[in-house]
Scaffold this motif. Structure first.
Motif, short mmCIF file in Angstrom:
data_model
loop_
_atom_site.label_atom_id
_atom_site.label_comp_id
_atom_site.label_asym_id
_atom_site.label_seq_id
_atom_site.Cartn_x
_atom_site.Cartn_y
_atom_site.Cartn_z
N HIS A 1 -16.83 2.96 0.18
CA HIS A 1 -17.06 3.79 -0.78
C HIS A 1 -16.09 5.07 -0.31
N LEU A 2 -15.42 5.70 -1.37
CA LEU A 2 -14.49 6.81 -1.27
C LEU A 2 -14.89 7.83 -2.18
N ASP A 3 -14.68 9.00 -1.90
CA ASP A 3 -14.84 10.05 -2.85
C ASP A 3 -13.61 10.39 -3.55
N SER A 4 -13.83 10.15 -4.95
CA SER A 4 -12.45 10.08 -5.84
C SER A 4 -11.87 11.53 -5.76
N ARG A 5 -12.24 12.64 -5.25
CA ARG A 5 -11.74 13.73 -5.29
C ARG A 5 -10.82 13.85 -4.05
N SER A 6 -10.77 12.93 -3.45
CA SER A 6 -9.77 12.84 -2.30
C SER A 6 -8.97 11.69 -2.06
N SER A 7 -9.16 10.68 -2.91
CA SER A 7 -8.52 9.26 -2.81
C SER A 7 -7.66 9.15 -4.15
N GLN A 8 -6.39 9.28 -4.07
CA GLN A 8 -5.52 9.13 -5.11
C GLN A 8 -5.52 7.82 -5.76
N LEU A 9 -5.90 6.85 -4.88
CA LEU A 9 -6.05 5.65 -5.55
C LEU A 9 -7.21 5.16 -6.48
N ILE A 10 -8.45 5.84 -5.96
CA ILE A 10 -9.52 5.53 -6.69
C ILE A 10 -9.33 6.55 -8.19
N GLN A 11 -8.66 7.51 -8.16
CA GLN A 11 -8.40 8.37 -9.24
C GLN A 11 -7.58 7.46 -10.20
N MET A 12 -6.42 6.44 -9.84
CA MET A 12 -5.67 5.56 -10.40
C MET A 12 -6.70 4.51 -11.03
N ALA A 13 -7.53 4.08 -10.35
CA ALA A 13 -8.69 2.84 -10.90
C ALA A 13 -9.49 3.66 -11.76
N ASP A 14 -9.83 4.98 -11.83
CA ASP A 14 -10.72 5.60 -12.70
C ASP A 14 -10.00 5.67 -14.02
N LEU A 15 -8.60 5.82 -13.93
CA LEU A 15 -7.97 5.93 -15.43
C LEU A 15 -7.99 4.51 -16.03
N VAL A 16 -7.67 3.56 -15.21
CA VAL A 16 -7.67 2.01 -15.77
C VAL A 16 -8.94 1.81 -16.32
N ALA A 17 -10.09 2.36 -15.72
CA ALA A 17 -11.50 2.07 -16.30
C ALA A 17 -11.51 2.95 -17.61
N TRP A 18 -11.20 3.94 -17.71
CA TRP A 18 -11.30 4.81 -18.77
C TRP A 18 -10.65 4.31 -19.95
N CYS A 19 -9.25 3.85 -19.74
CA CYS A 19 -8.49 3.16 -20.79
C CYS A 19 -9.23 1.93 -21.21
N ALA A 20 -9.71 1.00 -20.38
CA ALA A 20 -10.49 -0.15 -20.60
C ALA A 20 -11.52 0.03 -21.58
N ASN A 21 -12.31 1.03 -21.13
CA ASN A 21 -13.61 1.54 -22.04
C ASN A 21 -13.26 1.87 -23.13
N SER A 22 -12.05 2.62 -23.42
CA SER A 22 -11.78 3.11 -24.82
C SER A 22 -11.02 1.90 -25.47
N SER A 23 -10.75 0.96 -24.89
CA SER A 23 -10.23 -0.30 -25.73
C SER A 23 -11.77 -1.09 -26.25
N VAL A 24 -12.57 -1.11 -25.30
CA VAL A 24 -13.58 -2.17 -25.63
C VAL A 24 -14.60 -1.32 -26.55
N TRP B 1 0.77 -1.23 -0.02
CA TRP B 1 0.13 -0.02 -0.07
C TRP B 1 0.80 1.24 0.03
N ALA B 2 1.87 1.46 1.06
CA ALA B 2 2.53 2.53 0.92
C ALA B 2 3.50 2.81 -0.20
N PRO B 3 4.32 1.66 -0.75
CA PRO B 3 4.90 1.90 -2.02
C PRO B 3 4.10 2.50 -3.24
N VAL B 4 3.02 1.63 -3.48
CA VAL B 4 2.20 2.17 -4.56
C VAL B 4 1.67 3.43 -4.55
N LEU B 5 1.36 3.81 -3.35
CA LEU B 5 0.74 5.19 -2.93
C LEU B 5 1.89 6.12 -3.36
#
Length: 227
Positions: free
Chosen positions: A175-198, A27-31
């Motif tokens: 549930h976390l607010d993406s505005r204050s969670s860097q890790l959720i923002q990382m997941a958001d980018l993964v989801a967006w890229c996956a959506n662009s792929s599909v 958790w700490a190294p990823v963040l």
């Protein structure tokens, strides 16, 4: 630890979930890896560390994420926010690709647009069952963190429909607010890229290979999977 976000294309009935995953001792190294990136984005692009990076907004040039956009993105007095946002996205994706201990994934399901809510619920339930199977095989436990306020009861139902004695995902989704969670923002980018792929179309053609280029090596399945 699993941080997930949803994406998709409601008009076509597409629902997609993308996530990042790592063991608690990472958790700490990823963040830290992501926070080091955020410091560079402030230094090089004028993007505050506290500024939410929401892919739908900044990749398409809709969000004004920088307090001082670099001069090379200004031509004859016009700020080219799309070009800027896409360069920032690539910097973020390079960080995801190089972060030790991190894995990513994405799943999708497409049904009639009229059944979107049901499709979303079914896709999430199938995803949780997939996590449960993987955790059982590894004899592990996990927590799932989702973007949002938790008002959608279907997430809770997906977890509580499982037999308690056999559950591997601890608690319901947190549930976390993406505005204050860097890790959720990382997941958001993964989801967006996956959506662009599909869901490929001319508007996101520039990003249609981002998942395969930057994220596939972090995904055990190598690409978003229909679920």
């Amino acid at each position: 630890m699993i941080y997930a976000d949803d994406s998709g294309h409601p008009a076509s009935g597409l629902v997609l979930y993308g996530w990042i995953e790592f063991s608690p001792d990472h958790w700490a190294p990823v963040l830290k890896s992501w926070l080091d990136l955020r410091k560079r984005l402030w230094r090089d692009y004028g993007i505050p560390v506290t500024q939410e990076l929401h892919a739908t907004q900044f990749v398409n040039g809709r969000g004004r994420i920088s307090q001082r956009i670099p001069p090379r993105f200004i031509h004859r007095g016009v700020e080219y926010w799309k070009d800027f946002g896409r360069e920032v996205a690539v910097q973020c994706l390079e960080t995801l690709r190089s972060t030790e201990g991190l894995t990513v994934g994405a799943v999708w399901r497409r049904r009639s647009p009229a059944e979107l809510a049901q499709t979303k619920s079914e896709a999430y339930s199938a995803l949780i069952r997939r996590f449960e199977d993987e955790l059982a095989e590894a004899d592990s436990l996990a927590l799932v963190f989702m973007d949002g306020d938790g008002s959608d009861s279907s997430y809770r139902k997906s977890h509580r429909s499982l037999k308690l004695a056999q559950r591997r995902v601890i608690e319901d989704a947190i549930h976390l607010d993406s505005r204050s969670s860097q890790l959720i923002q990382m997941a958001d980018l993964v989801a967006w890229c996956a959506n662009s792929s599909v869901d490929r179309h001319p508007g996101n053609h520039f990003a249609s290979e981002w998942y395969s280029t930057f994220l596939a090596e972090r995904d055990p399945c190598r690409s978003p999977r229909e679920i």
